[in-house]
Design a protein around this motif. Structure first.
Motif, mmCIF file in Angstrom:
data_model
loop_
_atom_site.group_PDB
_atom_site.id
_atom_site.type_symbol
_atom_site.label_atom_id
_atom_site.label_comp_id
_atom_site.label_asym_id
_atom_site.label_seq_id
_atom_site.Cartn_x
_atom_site.Cartn_y
_atom_site.Cartn_z
ATOM 1 N N LEU A 49 43.200 36.535 40.662
ATOM 2 C CA LEU A 49 42.629 36.529 39.181
ATOM 3 C C LEU A 49 41.171 37.126 39.148
ATOM 4 N N HIS A 50 40.999 37.529 38.021
ATOM 5 C CA HIS A 50 39.253 37.884 37.865
ATOM 6 C C HIS A 50 38.844 37.459 36.377
ATOM 7 N N GLY A 58 37.304 41.786 27.979
ATOM 8 C CA GLY A 58 36.734 42.686 28.646
ATOM 9 C C GLY A 58 36.383 42.091 30.031
ATOM 10 N N ARG A 59 36.326 42.817 30.975
ATOM 11 C CA ARG A 59 36.325 42.413 32.512
ATOM 12 C C ARG A 59 34.855 41.991 32.679
ATOM 13 N N ILE A 60 34.720 40.900 33.345
ATOM 14 C CA ILE A 60 33.251 40.580 33.666
ATOM 15 C C ILE A 60 32.863 41.075 35.126
ATOM 16 N N ARG A 61 31.835 41.779 34.935
ATOM 17 C CA ARG A 61 31.583 42.388 36.512
ATOM 18 C C ARG A 61 30.094 42.101 36.632
ATOM 19 N N LEU A 232 51.942 29.298 38.956
ATOM 20 C CA LEU A 232 50.674 30.290 38.232
ATOM 21 C C LEU A 232 51.627 31.567 37.934
ATOM 22 N N ARG A 233 52.655 32.045 39.040
ATOM 23 C CA ARG A 233 53.326 33.305 38.704
ATOM 24 C C ARG A 233 54.444 33.305 37.526
ATOM 25 N N THR A 234 54.821 31.948 37.406
ATOM 26 C CA THR A 234 55.643 31.934 36.081
ATOM 27 C C THR A 234 55.119 31.929 34.979
#
Length: 301
Positions: A49-50, A58-61, A232-234
């Motif tokens: 996960l990110h 928006g992606r946190i980098r 989590l996958r479900t």
């Protein structure tokens, strides 16, 4: 390996075809030298996960920014430093690589100890050792010696800029290196409640032993799954299909209220637990009854 004996209960032989060695050196005890390759014995199976901004996704980098010039610094230009509060000493990659222990390619056996003296609390990262020579004789000799003497070798080596203490033991056909925490890395457990004198009756101890017996069986790790990762996958699959309209209660069922609280009547709790465990095991061991076969209707003559 030629001449290797594997009992029915031994773990399967480890195949390194799709693994990459992380270290090469020699296992030494006395004047015996055993060339080996080292492989990580475990891997992470967690769903990756990110982080994102909950407002717009928006992606946190994260960036490595120098506080002096405000520039983003690539890993290749980063060194390490020690600051004692008054002075800063910069240590380059070459400086660290020059340490004698870092240059060493030996896993030195320090002593052989009874296996039951290795505290499980101190066990850390596990590695497989593969023989790295045309003849595995010295490797097999050490493995058989550890098996027959029921000893664990305590070894010392350096890996990734750290001196490591480790336990060398046998798993099936393979020698396994398991790093140990240093003595000062294990916290002391000091709990005032355990200083109080507690009276345990013979009946309570007998009932508790019955509960243990009702749960007893041979350990098979294949029977267990990481339920959180499965759930989590479900959740991810359901969210991909339904989006924000997902109803988690419909997906997983409504959470039951936890009774919680401390058990007051210990004896009654033990008795109920034994009965429930035995009933669950009996139900599990009972083969499912087959539906009775339908009678064939006789044809009219």
């Amino acid at each position: 390996m030629n001449g290797a004996r594997v009992s029915a209960s031994s773990p399967p032989t480890v195949f390194t075809k799709h693994m990459r060695s992380i270290w090469k050196g020699a296992l030494t005890f006395g004047l015996v030298n055993v060339p080996v390759k080292v492989y990580s014995a475990t891997e992470d199976h967690d769903v990756s996960l990110h982080q994102v901004h909950n407002k717009d996704g928006g992606r946190i980098r994260y960036q490595r920014i120098c506080e002096i010039d405000g520039e983003v610094v690539p890993y290749s230009d980063i060194d390490k430093a020690y600051d004692d509060g008054e002075q800063t000493v910069v240590l380059t990659k070459d400086d660290l690589a020059s340490l004698p222990s870092e240059r060493s390619r030996e896993i030195e056996v320090v002593e052989f100890v009874p296996s039951d003296q290795v505290d499980l609390l101190t066990l850390d990262k596990a590695y497989y050792l593969e023989p790295d020579s045309s003849s595995p004789k010295a490797y097999v000799l050490l493995r058989k010696t550890l098996e027959q003497t029921d000893r664990t070798a305590i070894v010392r080596f350096s890996l990734r800029q750290k001196t490591r203490l480790a336990a060398l033991r046998v798993r099936g056909d393979v020698l396994v290196l398991q790093t140990l925490l240093w003595a000062d890395e294990v916290r002391e457990a000091a709990f005032p409640a355990l200083d109080e004198r507690v009276r345990i009756s013979a009946k309570e101890l007998e009932m508790s032993a019955s509960l243990v017996d009702s749960f007893s069986k041979d350990f098979d790790p294949e029977e267990f799954t990481d339920e959180y990762q499965v759930e989590l996958r479900t959740l991810i699959d359901a969210k991909l299909e339904q989006g924000d309209a997902l109803d988690t209660d419909a997906t997983f069922g409504k959470a039951e209220d936890d009774d919680g609280g401390e058990v007051i009547d210990l004896m009654e709790a033990l008795r109920a637990s034994v009965e429930r465990s035995r009933a669950a095991r009996a139900e599990k061991d009972t083969p499912a009854k087959k539906a009775p076969a339908k009678k064939k209707s006789s044809k009219a003559s």
